[in-house]
Design a protein around this motif. Structure first.
Motif, PDB file in Angstrom:
ATOM      1  N   HIS A   1       1.015  -6.406  -9.662  1.00 42.11           N
ATOM      2  CA  HIS A   1       1.566  -6.642  -8.273  1.00 42.11           C
ATOM      3  C   HIS A   1       1.696  -8.074  -8.059  1.00 42.11           C
ATOM      4  CE1 HIS A   1       1.969  -2.343  -7.198  1.00 42.11           C
ATOM      5  NE2 HIS A   1       1.036  -2.134  -8.225  1.00 42.11           N
TER       6      HIS A   1
ATOM      7  N   CYS B   1       7.871  -1.850  -6.488  1.00 45.83           N
ATOM      8  CA  CYS B   1       7.099  -1.392  -5.621  1.00 45.83           C
ATOM      9  C   CYS B   1       7.782  -0.858  -4.149  1.00 45.83           C
ATOM     10  CB  CYS B   1       6.080  -2.569  -5.070  1.00 45.83           C
ATOM     11  SG  CYS B   1       4.313  -2.122  -4.654  1.00 45.83           S
TER      12      CYS B   1
ATOM     13  N   CYS C   1       2.942  -2.625  -1.565  1.00 48.03           N
ATOM     14  CA  CYS C   1       1.623  -2.996  -1.231  1.00 48.03           C
ATOM     15  C   CYS C   1       1.628  -4.490  -0.775  1.00 48.03           C
ATOM     16  CB  CYS C   1       0.691  -3.071  -2.752  1.00 48.03           C
ATOM     17  SG  CYS C   1       1.326  -4.127  -3.942  1.00 48.03           S
TER      18      CYS C   1
ATOM     19  N   CYS D   1       2.670  -7.474  -3.040  1.00 48.19           N
ATOM     20  CA  CYS D   1       4.181  -7.526  -3.619  1.00 48.19           C
ATOM     21  C   CYS D   1       4.985  -7.911  -2.119  1.00 48.19           C
ATOM     22  CB  CYS D   1       4.750  -6.107  -4.195  1.00 48.19           C
ATOM     23  SG  CYS D   1       3.926  -5.660  -5.631  1.00 48.19           S
TER      24      CYS D   1
HETATM   25 ZN   LIG Z   1       2.864  -3.903  -5.662  1.00 47.34          ZN
END
Ligand SMILES: [Zn+2]
Length: 86
Positions: free
Chosen positions: A8, A17, A25, A28
Motif C-alpha cells: 500500500h 485499493c 486506505c 494509498c
Molecule cells: Zn491501500
C-alpha cells in the motif's frame, strides 16, 4: 483484505485499493493525492487545457439549456427517469 496483505502507499496500490468495498486506505489515499499533485505540477498546460474544456462544456450546456429550455427539460427528465430505471 488487511492492509498488511499487500503493498500500500503507491499509486499502483491506490488503483487497486480504490476497488475495495471499504474504500482506499490512508497510505494509498495519500499516494493517489500526491500522484495527482505531481501530475498537475508536471503538466500545467495539459491540466489547464482539460480544465478549460470542462469549463467550456459546462458553459455550452448552460447556453443550450437557455436557448432550448423545453427540449432541455424534457431530455433532462428522460435521463433522470432512465437513471432511476437502471
Ligand atoms: Zn491501500
Amino acid at each position: 483484505m488487511k492492509e498488511e496483505d499487500a503493498e500500500h502507499g503507491t499509486y499502483a496500490s491506490y488503483q487497486q485499493c480504490l476497488k475495495r468495498p471499504e474504500g482506499t486506505c490512508e497510505p494509498c489515499r495519500k499516494a493517489g493525492a500526491e500522484y495527482m499533485r505531481q501530475w498537475r505540477k508536471d503538466r500545467p498546460l495539459a491540466y489547464g487545457r482539460e480544465r478549460a474544456k470542462t469549463n467550456a462544456r459546462g458553459r455550452a450546456w448552460a447556453r443550450l439549456a437557455h436557448m432550448q429550455p423545453t427540449l432541455f427539460q424534457a431530455l433532462y427528465q428522460e435521463e433522470l427517469e432512465r437513471g432511476e430505471a437502471s
